[in-house]
Design a protein around this motif. Structure first.
Motif, PDB file in Angstrom:
ATOM      1  N   ASP A 259      13.306  -8.662  -6.276  1.00  0.00           N
ATOM      2  CA  ASP A 259      12.879  -7.781  -7.377  1.00  0.00           C
ATOM      3  C   ASP A 259      13.863  -7.884  -8.543  1.00  0.00           C
ATOM      4  OD1 ASP A 259      14.203  -6.331  -5.063  1.00  0.00           O
ATOM      5  OD2 ASP A 259      14.648  -4.944  -6.682  1.00  0.00           O
ATOM      6  N   ASN A 286      10.647  -6.982  -2.287  1.00  0.00           N
ATOM      7  CA  ASN A 286      11.133  -5.887  -3.146  1.00  0.00           C
ATOM      8  C   ASN A 286      11.877  -4.836  -2.312  1.00  0.00           C
ATOM      9  OD1 ASN A 286      11.514  -3.876  -5.010  1.00  0.00           O
ATOM     10  ND2 ASN A 286       9.348  -3.586  -5.500  1.00  0.00           N
ATOM     11  N   SER A 288      14.056  -2.870  -4.129  1.00  0.00           N
ATOM     12  CA  SER A 288      14.474  -2.002  -5.242  1.00  0.00           C
ATOM     13  C   SER A 288      15.994  -2.000  -5.432  1.00  0.00           C
ATOM     14  CB  SER A 288      13.962  -0.567  -5.033  1.00  0.00           C
ATOM     15  OG  SER A 288      14.024   0.134  -6.258  1.00  0.00           O
ATOM     16  N   GLY A 300      12.792  -1.773  -9.398  1.00  0.00           N
ATOM     17  CA  GLY A 300      11.722  -2.376  -8.595  1.00  0.00           C
ATOM     18  C   GLY A 300      10.888  -1.382  -7.804  1.00  0.00           C
ATOM     19  N   LEU A 305       4.924  -3.717  -9.635  1.00  0.00           N
ATOM     20  CA  LEU A 305       4.948  -5.174  -9.811  1.00  0.00           C
ATOM     21  C   LEU A 305       3.571  -5.815  -9.584  1.00  0.00           C
ATOM     22  CD1 LEU A 305       8.413  -6.214  -8.312  1.00  0.00           C
ATOM     23  CD2 LEU A 305       7.650  -6.561 -10.661  1.00  0.00           C
ATOM     24  N   GLU A 344       3.492  -8.768  -3.089  1.00  0.00           N
ATOM     25  CA  GLU A 344       4.703  -7.938  -3.055  1.00  0.00           C
ATOM     26  C   GLU A 344       4.881  -7.443  -1.621  1.00  0.00           C
ATOM     27  OE1 GLU A 344       4.639  -3.810  -4.303  1.00  0.00           O
ATOM     28  OE2 GLU A 344       6.485  -4.105  -5.425  1.00  0.00           O
TER      29      GLU A 344
END
Ligand SMILES: Cc1ncc(C[n+]2csc(CCOP(=O)(O)OP(=O)(O)O)c2C)c(N)n1
Length: 375
Positions: A259, A286, A288, A300, A305, A344
């Motif tokens: 991310d 991801n 974050s 993130g 996304l 994702e």
């Protein structure tokens, strides 16, 4: 060794009370201190150029210089706004750059840091930016920091303080954001690698994702020749993948991104999304966070996304809280449209304590990988 609290306070006494940058492992303790204690006056930027822009805006609004922290890998991202915005030949904007010196000559480091480490000081010199290396002794370090802030202000220009490995004392981040998933990143990577068709190749991003790809191949008893490990060049793995996807439209090309990396150069998603390359699959793991350099938060976990990817033109496959990403990756890889696919996968922060690093140098990786692409 320099206490991060004393260092930050000595900057604040000189009027530097706004902090921005991109996290670095050598500056991890300083970044953690600022994250915990300067919340309203601290922005983790998408990339180092953006951080220089933020610092410029802060100065325009307050008349006070900001501090921009970065790993020396980010010098390149910062050069454009340093030379064309902040330089005394242009707007003459004071700011203090605090730069982690990976790859310092004579200090063993990873291959991606060797060249950047050699040119860190000379690159600043070429730009005409006054540069000093922070001394190990605390009172000398605080004195130097004060003088550098003074110089930034009196000459109205950026100045740089370069920080060697191990210089800052310990500080552990208290305000850690909760994980956005329980799924371990390495387990997700194993599922993805298992799902790939034989001829697919992987372009993996900077940091622990590439290290986990490497170690997973070892665990699965597979070779490394199908993986291009983008050890440096953060944020550009998807463009490398796109270059290959355009040249070899019959082959499945999979980019394993982070991310932090995808947000660093988010514009690349617009270009990949509009490429029409149906053989390209972009997977963002991801968590974050900038997990590889200390777990500092990214945005993130707060931005969408998959919606961004859809708006860019990708065919999007996303399931929040997915426990087993394998079926999803298989469907993303099998989809035959005229669009690239985007997946994702939300994952937890953290990695195995004993996670290794690629044993072969980058040029061996390149040669083996090109052997697969040209066979
Ligand atoms: C231009 C640049 N800036 C900073 C770094 C230092 N760096 C290496 S990995 C990393 C974090 C990557 O975060 P993300 O893409 O989210 O992957 P994660 O580590 O969380 O798996 C950073 C900031 C770098 N290598 N290059």
């Amino acid at each position: 060794m320099v206490n991060v609290e004393h260092f930050a306070e000595s900057l604040m006494c000189e009027g530097v009370d706004f902090f921005t940058g991109v996290p670095d492992s050598l500056l991890k303790n300083f970044c953690a201190y600022v994250t915990d204690n300067c919340a309203g006056n601290h922005v983790i930027a998408a990339n180092e150029g953006g951080a220089v822009g933020l610092a410029a805006g802060h100065y325009l609004a307050t008349g006070k210089p900001a501090l921009v922290y970065m790993q020396n890998s980010g010098q390149g991202n910062a050069v454009n706004p340093l030379a064309s915005l902040a330089d005394p030949d242009v707007y003459s904007i004071p700011m203090v750059l605090l730069v982690g010196w990976r790859g310092e000559p004579g200090v063993k480091d990873e291959p991606q840091h060797v060249k950047q480490g050699k040119v860190t000081i000379s690159l600043f010199e070429t730009l005409g930016i006054p540069t000093e290396i922070l001394p190990d002794d605390e009172s000398a370090a605080l004195d130097m920091a004060r003088k550098m802030v003074e110089r930034a202000k009196s000459e109205s220009r950026p100045v740089a303080i370069v920080v060697r490995k191990g210089l800052f004392g310990d500080y552990t981040l208290k305000n850690k954001e909760a994980d956005i998933s329980d799924l371990k990143r390495e387990a997700a990577i194993e599922d993805i690698l298992r799902a790939l068709p034989e001829d697919a190749v992987v372009i993996s991003t900077t940091g622990m994702i590439s290290r986990e790809v490497y170690e997973t191949r070892v665990r699965l008893g597979q070779g490394h020749e199908r993986d291009f490990l983008t050890v440096g060049s953060m944020g550009h793995a998807i463009m490398i993948a796109l270059g290959i996807a355009k040249a070899q439209p019959e082959r499945k090309i999979v980019c394993l991104d982070g991310d932090g990396a995808s947000i660093m150069h988010l514009g690349n998603m617009a270009i990949a999304g509009q490429s029409g390359c149906a053989n390209l699959t972009h997977i963002v793991l991801n968590n974050s966070a900038h997990d590889s350099v200390g777990g500092q938060p990214t945005v993130g976990g707060r931005i969408d996304l998959p919606s961004i990817a859809a708006a860019c033109g990708y065919d999007v496959h996303s399931v929040a809280g997915l426990e087993n990403p394998l079926p999803l990756c298989v469907s993303a890889l099998k989809t035959s449209t005229d669009k690239p696919s985007f997946v994702e996968i939300k994952v937890a922060k953290g990695a195995r304590k004993d996670l290794g690093r690629p044993k072969e140098p980058p040029q061996v990786n390149k040669t083996l990988f090109m052997g697969i692409l040209t066979s």
